[in-house]
Design a protein around this motif. Sequence first.
Motif, mmCIF file in Angstrom:
data_model
loop_
_atom_site.group_PDB
_atom_site.id
_atom_site.type_symbol
_atom_site.label_atom_id
_atom_site.label_comp_id
_atom_site.label_asym_id
_atom_site.label_seq_id
_atom_site.Cartn_x
_atom_site.Cartn_y
_atom_site.Cartn_z
ATOM 1 N N GLY A 117 6.603 6.209 7.472
ATOM 2 C CA GLY A 117 7.107 6.523 6.215
ATOM 3 C C GLY A 117 8.548 7.311 6.023
ATOM 4 O O GLY A 117 8.774 8.049 5.085
ATOM 5 N N ALA B 125 0.057 0.885 -5.969
ATOM 6 C CA ALA B 125 0.850 0.349 -4.652
ATOM 7 C C ALA B 125 1.882 -0.844 -5.067
ATOM 8 O O ALA B 125 1.487 -1.470 -5.948
ATOM 9 N N GLU C 134 7.423 4.339 0.777
ATOM 10 C CA GLU C 134 6.201 3.277 1.041
ATOM 11 C C GLU C 134 6.811 1.923 1.716
ATOM 12 O O GLU C 134 5.827 1.705 2.431
#
Lengths: 161, 167
Positions: free
Chosen positions: B57, B103, B138
């Motif tokens: 990340g 998500a 993300e």
Amino acid sequence: MTSLTQWKGHAWIALVVRLYLGGVFLAACFHKIAHPGSFAIDVATYQLLPLALVNAVAILLPWTELIAGASLIAGVRVKAASLLVAAMMISFILALVWALHLHLEMSCGCFASKGAAEDPISWRTLLRDGAWLLMSLYVLAVDDRPIGLERLMGKRRDAHA
Amino acid sequence: MSGPRAQAIVRALRDAALMLAVSAAVAFGTNAVRGDGLPVVQRKDYEILVPCEETNGQTTPIAPNDPALADKATLVVDSRSKQEFDAWHMPSAINIPFDYLAATSEVDVKKVLASRASRVVVYGDGDDPDSGRELARELSGKGVRNVFVVTGGAPALPGGPRPKGAP
């Protein structure tokens, strides 16, 4: 076995196969020749070749596709062209198996460079390449007197002799 | 393997080698004279976008006036809502609204991966937390490489919208 490969109809079937395979290879090479940088990225994306070889392959491969494809269509040095096509297909298949093994989400880079979403590699791509490999092996095995320019030139030479 | 067959194989191999040599001569000759020819030996790694196993990340901040934003090799992602995107966005940007509660969809991640861009620059609303920074992290965590986030988000970009709460 010999009589099987010597059937005269093979020349005509092989002609159709050659025109198809030749067309596929010509269609495949143009974008790669026009956009070598983009094709080099396609080659690099497979993560198969050492970096030092990526550009050399990206430069050489499309021209080999062009010459082999044109030879298949014209009927010039057909055995050699089908041998080259078979060798290329085997290397493409190995590269695809490698990419699928790594679960790389990418386009095969076979034709115009596309994103993975438009033209993702899959086992279907592998089957397609397998079919093309079989076609090239068929031409290699049975097309002993290919219909095309070379045969035509040979007939003319014989007529003049 | 007997005479004629063996001879045919040798001839095919010889011709194939000759074809390869001609291809190489034409290919490398053409490459040498064309303006966009490649160096025969590549020394710098190609920046390719494929999923990688590490999911760290990591993102890198980038200034709103950085020339990389206008680079053709850059994919610009606007992480704000569709309404905000419709009201103003960078001309080259695509919209992937960041949702703090869900998500980002696989389809959107694949869209980024498939872009073939060598870098991905994300800008968000510039708030704290910044949706752009969250989306960038993300995407990076899901295997996208070279992800940058615009410091200050959309309001900091040239011609961008006014910051929320500004008079």
